[in-house]
Design a protein around this motif. Structure first.
Motif, PDB file in Angstrom:
ATOM      1  N   THR A 235       0.756  -1.352   0.041  1.00  0.00           N
ATOM      2  CA  THR A 235      -0.119  -0.240   0.064  1.00  0.00           C
ATOM      3  C   THR A 235       0.700   1.294  -0.260  1.00  0.00           C
ATOM      4  OG1 THR A 235      -1.823  -1.184   1.200  1.00  0.00           O
ATOM      5  CG2 THR A 235      -1.908   1.315   1.365  1.00  0.00           C
TER       6      THR A 235
ATOM      7  N   GLU B 105       1.036   4.192  -2.991  1.00  0.00           N
ATOM      8  CA  GLU B 105       0.844   5.708  -2.605  1.00  0.00           C
ATOM      9  C   GLU B 105       1.767   6.614  -2.881  1.00  0.00           C
ATOM     10  OE1 GLU B 105       0.355   5.397   1.663  1.00  0.00           O
ATOM     11  OE2 GLU B 105      -1.754   4.600   1.681  1.00  0.00           O
TER      12      GLU B 105
ATOM     13  N   GLU C 276      -1.312   8.556 -10.336  1.00  0.00           N
ATOM     14  CA  GLU C 276      -2.149   7.568  -9.721  1.00  0.00           C
ATOM     15  C   GLU C 276      -2.450   6.444 -10.890  1.00  0.00           C
ATOM     16  OE1 GLU C 276      -5.265   8.705  -7.099  1.00  0.00           O
ATOM     17  OE2 GLU C 276      -4.015  10.209  -5.869  1.00  0.00           O
TER      18      GLU C 276
END
Length: 261
Positions: free
Chosen positions: A156, A160, A165
């Motif tokens: 994760t 990030e 993104e």
């Protein structure tokens, strides 16, 4: 006598080392009776066959990425980890977004590659990636939340770091929740997806370097060679010298040694 037959074997060897050889030249060389020339041709054809196999393998590993692009996705990320099984050191995860035209023949699961090839690919991936992120979760955190949760945490954190993104994420084996993009969890994904394979290389090379640095502090355990896995030498050293600050105390047999110190 043709021009090729006038060439020395050394000159023919140099010719065959070029990137592309016309098949008429190969056919002509096959008619050359010199044993040395025949060996060179056989070696050349063997290398060409291997290269063709690697090209096909690469194309096969682009299937999930191409399917995502066909659905309208622009940035497809691959995610993988290194270091779930060792007795010492962190678990490291990487996430990477590759360009649509990315091509790196021979790319595969990092464990299938030689160390020198991994380092070479590591540099290429970092240079050509649209974006990448690398995150590590240390052994103390692993002991607190367990290795599975620590792996998800590292993944994760790596995701990030990506900018831009991703709009779709391909993950090796581990399903992740609460992502801002759609995702797929692929069993043995590092052998099925170029993006996951690239992430596996970033994670593996990074972790290996971290273990080499730990080795400098505790050379008796040979962390640079075993990467924290429970080799015979590592286990013997654990029993004779005890647990280091980098060992996972929740892992057997480290837990028993730590409890009995």
């Amino acid at each position: 006598m043709t021009i090729l037959k006038q060439k020395t074997i050394a000159e023919i060897k140099q010719l065959l080392e070029q990137s592309h050889i016309d098949q008429t030249i190969i056919q002509e060389l096959k008619s050359d009776q010199r044993v040395g020339v025949q060996k060179l041709v056989q070696s050349y054809e063997k290398k060409q066959f291997k290269h063709e196999q690697l090209c096909k393998q690469f194309e096969d590993m682009c299937v999930y990425e191409k399917a995502s692009f066909d659905r309208g996705c622009q940035y497809v990320a691959g995610v993988d980890e290194a270091g779930r099984g060792p007795l010492a050191g962190p678990v490291v995860a990487a996430a990477v977004i590759l360009p649509k035209d990315f091509r790196l023949i021979g790319l595969n699961d990092s464990k299938q590659l030689k160390a020198a090839t991994r380092r070479e690919f590591y540099d290429t991936i970092k240079q050509e990636a649209i974006s990448y992120g690398i995150a590590a979760v240390d052994n103390d955190t692993i002991d607190k939340i367990n290795i599975y949760e620590a792996t998800k945490l590292a993944m994760t954190r790596a995701i990030e770091q990506l900018d831009p993104e991703p709009d779709h994420i391909l993950i090796d084996a581990v399903p992740l929740n609460n992502l801002t993009a759609s995702s797929e969890s692929l069993i043995k994904g590092d052998c099925k997806s170029v993006s996951i394979a690239a992430a596996s290389i970033l994670a593996k090379v990074t972790r290996d370097q971290m273990m080499s640095n730990i080795h400098k502090e505790y050379p008796d355990y040979q962390f640079a060679a075993n990467q924290g896995y429970g080799t015979k030498h590592h286990l013997n050293t654990l029993h004779s010298k005890g647990v280091t600050p980098y060992h996972r105390k929740s892992f057997a047999p480290v837990d028993a040694i730590y409890a009995g110190k």
